[in-house]
Design an enzyme around this catalytic site. Sequence first.
Site, PDB file in Angstrom:
ATOM      1  N   SER A  20      15.872  20.131 124.001  1.00 53.76           N
ATOM      2  CA  SER A  20      15.805  18.630 124.295  1.00 53.76           C
ATOM      3  C   SER A  20      17.115  18.550 125.509  1.00 53.76           C
ATOM      4  O   SER A  20      17.744  17.560 125.494  1.00 53.76           O
ATOM      5  CB  SER A  20      16.295  17.537 123.226  1.00 53.76           C
ATOM      6  OG  SER A  20      14.959  17.711 122.364  1.00 53.76           O
TER       7      SER A  20
ATOM      8  N   GLY B 297      13.590  14.370 123.218  1.00 54.52           N
ATOM      9  CA  GLY B 297      12.207  15.024 122.650  1.00 54.52           C
ATOM     10  C   GLY B 297      11.936  15.488 121.496  1.00 54.52           C
ATOM     11  O   GLY B 297      10.996  15.346 120.847  1.00 54.52           O
ATOM     12  N   GLU B 298      13.026  16.240 121.072  1.00 47.55           N
ATOM     13  CA  GLU B 298      12.746  16.914 119.504  1.00 47.55           C
ATOM     14  C   GLU B 298      13.331  16.179 118.448  1.00 47.55           C
ATOM     15  O   GLU B 298      12.914  16.309 117.296  1.00 47.55           O
ATOM     16  CB  GLU B 298      13.545  18.032 119.551  1.00 47.55           C
ATOM     17  CG  GLU B 298      12.919  19.054 120.382  1.00 47.55           C
ATOM     18  CD  GLU B 298      13.882  20.326 120.763  1.00 47.55           C
ATOM     19  OE1 GLU B 298      14.628  20.087 121.516  1.00 47.55           O
ATOM     20  OE2 GLU B 298      13.388  21.645 120.343  1.00 47.55           O
ATOM     21  N   LEU B 299      14.091  14.843 118.575  1.00 48.29           N
ATOM     22  CA  LEU B 299      14.427  13.943 117.593  1.00 48.29           C
ATOM     23  C   LEU B 299      13.438  13.648 116.677  1.00 48.29           C
ATOM     24  O   LEU B 299      13.417  13.703 115.324  1.00 48.29           O
ATOM     25  CB  LEU B 299      15.170  12.926 118.256  1.00 48.29           C
ATOM     26  CG  LEU B 299      15.649  12.010 116.947  1.00 48.29           C
ATOM     27  CD1 LEU B 299      16.854  12.541 116.166  1.00 48.29           C
ATOM     28  CD2 LEU B 299      16.065  10.380 117.485  1.00 48.29           C
TER      29      LEU B 299
END
Length: 906
Positions: free
Chosen positions: A698, A866-868
């Site tokens: 991210s 993006g990854e949260l």
Amino acid sequence: MQKKTVNVNGIQKTIVVNPDATLADVLRKQLLLTGTKIGCNKGQCGACSVLMDGKVIRSCVTKMSRVPDGANITTIEGIGTPQNLHAVQLAWAVHGGAQCGFCSPGFIVSAKGLLDTNNNPSRDDVRDWFQKHRNACRCTGYKPLVDAVMDAARVVRGEMTMEELAYKLPADNKIWGGNIPRPSAIAKVTGTCDYGADLGLKMPEGTLHLKLVQAEVSHANIKSIDTSEAEKMPGVYKVITHKDVKGKNRITGLITFPSNKGDGWDRPILCDEKVFQFGDAIAIVCADTEENAQAAVSKVKVELELLPAYMSAPAAMAEDAIEIHPGTPNIYFEQKIVKGEDTEKFMEEAAYVVEGKDLYVGRQPHLPIEPDVGLAYFDEEGRLTIHSKSIGLALHAAMIAPGVGIELEKLRMVQNPAGGTFGYKFSPTIEALLGVAAMVTGKPVYLNFDYFQQITYTGKRSPFFVDIKLAADKDGKLTAMESEWAVDHGPYSEFGDLLTVRGAQFIGAGYGIANIRGIGRTVATNHAWGSAFRGYGSPQSFFASETMMDVLAEKMGVDPLELRYKNVYRPGDTTPSGCPPEVYTLPELIDMIRPKYQAALENAKKLSTDEKKHGVGVSIGIYGCGLDGPDGAEAWAELTENGVILSTCWHDHGQGADMGVMATGHEALRPIGIKPEAIKLVLNDTALAPDGGPAGGSRSQVVVGNAVKAGCDLLVAAMKKADGTYRTYAEMVAEGIPVKYVGKWAAPCTACDENGQGNPFPTYMYGVFLAEVEVDTKTGKTMVTKMTLAADIGKIANKLVTDGQIYGGLAQGIGLALTEDFEDLKKHTTMIGCGLPFIKDIPDALEIMYLETPRDLGPHGASGVGELPLTSPHAAVINAIYNACGVRITHLPALPEKVLAGLNAK
Ligand code: MCN
Ligand code: FES
Ligand code: FES
């Protein structure tokens, strides 16, 4: 052969077809209507949906013999065009329905089919329709797609005009933080965006089609490879084996940590001495057609000596296990975490200690709807040019060049529009195979995986087996943590050490735990090689600490959300890596979600029956934005007569790289009054754009975004006149002022040391997850009824994008919790077999609450996103299952039979 007359998009066509050919192939290959996409090619995903005589059908499983003469076929090209959009297409664009966009044509055609029969559907009608027609999306979490259909229906009914539906640029010309659709949206919703397989069909004559000879066992010595019979097959140009590879025939992970016992040169391009896992490539058949190449594959004779296959970390760690890579121990890397004082005394003195063993998050498959695909050729400057789904062009060039046997300067890498990767393309997949084939044959080459290959050849999330112990004082304040984690990284080591470091960084993250001791081990196995997957190490880490926080809360008899509230980072606390977080935002996020949580608990009580138990679970999730340490990027901003060109490699999985560059650049350029349409993007081609670094961790919004902003700031400064107004292009040229500026940025960070201590990331993303579930006590089946995320991702660049990122990540988290797996090489080889969630598996009730704390180190205050949403949603779901029915799942996925076994054991 059969002569047929069909009406395609309103045009009468006479075609000669093989009655066994599929309609999808005829549309794509014979009529070049490549807007119709092929994902699974098995009737499972709906990417290939078209209308036949008004009915939605999946064209990949419709044989031409079943297409009646005179049939009316409507493909995406017949729904609307970029200049004349249909309401569904416009609605798709303005609701962010097309992320990677690979599923969009199929969905849009399907939605048109619905509206033609029912122009006033309810949300449930829309969901039933997409479920019935098996339209699958891996990016959006489905909610924006239903929103889009509802708005399109309003237009169809005449309750809303297209103008009202369309995005409108605000009067202040500001797009940062708004809802402008991404630049690629229109191409994606009209089927005019060419993905790899579409480009492949448009290659010049003489292009060779590649098919692979692949291992069907998991571990073996190769005794011999005989290609003689295959070489004689019709249309075969060449069968390539390791002997033909000019370079070292290895892909390297580039950097291995100093204490890594391997050298990182362990992944063959084409297997030479050994097969290390099922699906390994042994030979490449190059032929004039796909069919001829495929026919010759089975004629390649490979003689093998089978070896014991170690299909999990514990198996490969056993004393008597042989070394998978002779000379390198199967446990090839260890990462400690040593923070604060020795934990032993805290464990002894603690009022409360809880311990979890073998907490397991499995080999989650990425399941992008588009299978892996690429092509290669020598360009007009004689450069070996490889087009693929790579989300790290410069990185991959460096990883494959020595193995292929080409100098870096002669290697050009281009990213095709990608139909989703979710991290599997952080590793090279077919790039080196394409490069080798183009070098050996000297011809353009094209390789398109089928979905079985997509699943079995590409990397997977690496399972972690985690043991964890938490100590707390009488008030519930955490005093110490001990952890031990084994990472099953499959046979190839690239980035395996880095992944193991993530365990040190994220097990127990979010809480100010002063004293930590732990050790992680990277283990080579013969199951699927570990590649990055969204969240990269954090879902495995948080599954351990976030489920154990619930166990601790129960032991103490306190509320699990309040136990978290007591412990989350506050000034004075440090991360597991021993550095202060850049913002202290978790208490506020918990405050935001608390009323929802309490209402959910009340609701669950009301709804629960003996047969359907309702429950509520929470978890916190955090992830860093950046590659560890002084991660950097470069971007160019160039003024032209017509506007500004922004150029970098911000690679696009489908998340919205184009939107990120556009929004970040436009905000920096706003002083010069530029309109978004005057910004041209030149992205993701190493011959045309500078290196922004891979789109992993991210990092892009922060790291590449800062470089874009830096370039734009320099340009704006150069254009500024003494009176505060700005020079035109003509004035710049007349005054001899340069028009092109190089923006660079590097994070002021330090990677973690051997004790897991450092300041690895410039910014983090923070979230609190709330899951509401219903467990059927008869079947053990869990349904998630609602997911809520309170998120702090800094200032938002584009809300359509961030909403979409979060919905999609939550959906993948539900999949990870309940259904998704790649373990059984027989069963887990299709989308459905792997447990891909369809629309009815994901609740329509997905809710996001943002807290926009500006980040000093983020461009215009942004952090990443993006990854949260895939850090720990699964932990909230698992905690909710426990809350509902008292069954604690420790080994994902929580399949009905596991929950049922837990219920029966009670
Ligand atoms: N963004 C924003 N505001 C912020 C932060 C980000 O509008 N405050 C936007 C960015 O402009 C970008 C997107 O959100 O368009 C994601 O930004 P970021 O978090 O910086 O992540 P990257 O651009 O580096 O994307 C990679 C990230 C990762 S690591 C994986 S894996 C992933 C993902 O994003 N894979 C995806 N999202 C995905 N989304 C789709 N549809 N498909 C994938 O394969
Ligand atoms: Fe046809 Fe998946 S259903 S490609
Ligand atoms: Fe649906 Fe990517 S947008 S699969």
